[in-house]
Scaffold this motif. Structure first.
Motif, PDB file in Angstrom:
ATOM      1  N   GLY A 101       0.810  -1.197   0.000  1.00  0.00           N
ATOM      2  CA  GLY A 101       0.000   0.000   0.000  1.00  0.00           C
ATOM      3  C   GLY A 101       0.849   1.255   0.000  1.00  0.00           C
ATOM      4  N   PRO A 102       0.274   2.403   0.364  1.00  0.00           N
ATOM      5  CA  PRO A 102       1.029   3.656   0.414  1.00  0.00           C
ATOM      6  C   PRO A 102       2.136   3.594   1.452  1.00  0.00           C
ATOM      7  CG  PRO A 102      -1.352   4.035   0.490  1.00  0.00           C
ATOM      8  CD  PRO A 102      -1.147   2.578   0.680  1.00  0.00           C
ATOM      9  N   ALA A 103       3.083   4.519   1.350  1.00  0.00           N
ATOM     10  CA  ALA A 103       4.154   4.601   2.338  1.00  0.00           C
ATOM     11  C   ALA A 103       3.570   4.946   3.701  1.00  0.00           C
ATOM     12  CB  ALA A 103       5.177   5.650   1.914  1.00  0.00           C
ATOM     13  N   THR A 119      -5.359   8.332  -5.148  1.00  0.00           N
ATOM     14  CA  THR A 119      -4.714   9.555  -4.670  1.00  0.00           C
ATOM     15  C   THR A 119      -5.198  10.785  -5.425  1.00  0.00           C
ATOM     16  OG1 THR A 119      -2.746   8.338  -3.984  1.00  0.00           O
ATOM     17  CG2 THR A 119      -2.482  10.689  -4.386  1.00  0.00           C
ATOM     18  N   ASP A 120      -5.375  10.667  -6.730  1.00  0.00           N
ATOM     19  CA  ASP A 120      -5.834  11.822  -7.510  1.00  0.00           C
ATOM     20  C   ASP A 120      -7.195  12.293  -7.030  1.00  0.00           C
ATOM     21  OD1 ASP A 120      -3.546  11.667  -8.952  1.00  0.00           O
ATOM     22  OD2 ASP A 120      -4.454  10.901 -10.789  1.00  0.00           O
ATOM     23  N   VAL A 136     -10.090   6.147  -0.513  1.00  0.00           N
ATOM     24  CA  VAL A 136      -9.254   4.981  -0.809  1.00  0.00           C
ATOM     25  C   VAL A 136      -7.917   5.443  -1.371  1.00  0.00           C
ATOM     26  CG1 VAL A 136      -9.217   2.689  -1.831  1.00  0.00           C
ATOM     27  CG2 VAL A 136     -11.392   3.869  -1.537  1.00  0.00           C
ATOM     28  N   PRO A 137      -6.854   5.449  -0.567  1.00  0.00           N
ATOM     29  CA  PRO A 137      -5.556   5.868  -1.083  1.00  0.00           C
ATOM     30  C   PRO A 137      -4.956   4.828  -2.014  1.00  0.00           C
ATOM     31  CG  PRO A 137      -5.299   5.032   1.134  1.00  0.00           C
ATOM     32  CD  PRO A 137      -6.775   5.040   0.847  1.00  0.00           C
ATOM     33  N   GLY A 138      -3.956   5.238  -2.778  1.00  0.00           N
ATOM     34  CA  GLY A 138      -3.285   4.338  -3.707  1.00  0.00           C
ATOM     35  C   GLY A 138      -3.169   4.978  -5.059  1.00  0.00           C
ATOM     36  N   LEU A 170       2.952  11.697   7.407  1.00  0.00           N
ATOM     37  CA  LEU A 170       2.850  11.430   5.972  1.00  0.00           C
ATOM     38  C   LEU A 170       1.378  11.331   5.608  1.00  0.00           C
ATOM     39  CD1 LEU A 170       4.996   9.077   3.823  1.00  0.00           C
ATOM     40  CD2 LEU A 170       2.513   8.970   3.632  1.00  0.00           C
ATOM     41  N   ASP A 171       0.962  12.108   4.614  1.00  0.00           N
ATOM     42  CA  ASP A 171      -0.413  12.100   4.151  1.00  0.00           C
ATOM     43  C   ASP A 171      -0.560  11.051   3.052  1.00  0.00           C
ATOM     44  OD1 ASP A 171      -2.960  12.556   3.247  1.00  0.00           O
ATOM     45  OD2 ASP A 171      -2.679  14.679   2.810  1.00  0.00           O
ATOM     46  N   GLN A 172      -1.146   9.910   3.398  1.00  0.00           N
ATOM     47  CA  GLN A 172      -1.321   8.838   2.417  1.00  0.00           C
ATOM     48  C   GLN A 172      -2.301   9.223   1.323  1.00  0.00           C
ATOM     49  OE1 GLN A 172      -2.350   5.430   4.883  1.00  0.00           O
ATOM     50  NE2 GLN A 172      -0.203   4.815   4.987  1.00  0.00           N
ATOM     51  N   GLY A 173      -3.098  10.248   1.583  1.00  0.00           N
ATOM     52  CA  GLY A 173      -4.010  10.735   0.557  1.00  0.00           C
ATOM     53  C   GLY A 173      -3.308  11.518  -0.538  1.00  0.00           C
ATOM     54  N   ARG A 174      -2.032  11.855  -0.311  1.00  0.00           N
ATOM     55  CA  ARG A 174      -1.226  12.530  -1.330  1.00  0.00           C
ATOM     56  C   ARG A 174      -0.116  11.627  -1.867  1.00  0.00           C
ATOM     57  NH1 ARG A 174      -2.389  17.624  -2.109  1.00  0.00           N
ATOM     58  NH2 ARG A 174      -0.521  17.794  -3.413  1.00  0.00           N
TER      59      ARG A 174
END
Length: 248
Positions: free
Chosen positions: A29-31, A198-199, A226-228, A59-63
């Motif tokens: 998944g995201p960092a 993310t977008d 949903v991040p990624g 860290l903002d996983q949404g970005r």
């Protein structure tokens, strides 16, 4: 040919969520943040997802676009998260380390109350609000024999009039602001909006700009994030079930 292939391969459809799936648990998944380090705030990040504050590095996983620069530059501070259960009910919960959200229980209760009327079958209207196409491939995979969302009573529809869930991808292109709002208004209540990727959450690497907003949340209210970049089919499936109370 298809008969022999079926006999050879057997059942390929995942049993998740009724049974564990190793692919679900092993997905990168995201960092995420695992520690603190001097200079971590200067770690390269093309979307400025990394911040240093009084409480340390966040860290903002949404970005996060999963480029891996932070993990490579500061492995003592950042690593990859594991698992597909990355969807959240609040935008703030995507910032790690996450602070305790006292309102989360209320948010979950309100969403459950709204979606209780949907029953055991839901219909999804996908809206592309300026996507690069990556998320669309993952959404398409939900219909293949491995994920087979129909087994869970999840179906896609071509009309918002018949939809229960709006699954929105893309950075929120200015030209899609009015169409997205009309689609939202044309979807009957109770309805759920999922920002997929993310977008859609933050505008990603291209937003905000003259052509895009900072994600779709500026146009319509979002219930599930949903991040990624892009999120995996399992992450999307988890988000859908999270929205209708199929998982906790």
């Amino acid at each position: 040919m298809w008969i022999f292939r079926g006999l050879r391969d057997g059942v390929v459809t995942t049993r998740w969520p009724r049974r564990p799936d190793t692919y679900f648990d092993a997905w990168r998944g995201p960092a995420t943040v695992i520690g603190d380090a001097t200079g971590a705030a200067e770690t390269p990040c093309p979307t400025s997802a990394i911040r240093r504050g009084p409480g340390g590095v966040t860290l903002d996983q949404g970005r996060c676009i999963q480029c891996g620069r932070c993990v490579e530059a500061a492995p003592e501070t950042f690593t990859w998260s594991r698992g597909s259960d990355v969807a959240t009910l609040t935008r703030e919960a995507l910032t790690v380390p996450a602070e305790t959200d006292e309102n989360l229980a209320k948010v979950r209760e309100d969403l459950a109350r709204r979606t209780r009327a949907l029953g055991r079958s839901v219909h999804i209207r996908h809206v592309d609000a300026g996507s690069d196409g990556a998320e669309e491939w993952e959404i398409l995979a939900l219909l293949n024999p491995v994920y087979d969302v129909h087994r869970l009573g999840v179906f896609f529809t071509a009309s918002p009039r018949h939809a229960d869930i709006l699954l929105v991808t893309g950075a929120g292109a200015r030209g899609m602001t009015a169409p997205l709002r009309r689609t939202f208004e044309g979807t009957p209540d109770p309805k759920v909006v999922i920002a997929a990727g993310t977008d859609a959450i933050s505008g990603g690497i291209v937003g905000p700009s003259y052509a895009t907003s900072s994600g779709i949340g500026e146009t319509v209210p979002v219930d599930v994030w949903v991040p990624g970049s892009p999120p995996s089919p399992f992450a999307l499936l988890h988000a859908i079930l999270l929205a209708i109370g199929g998982v906790s």
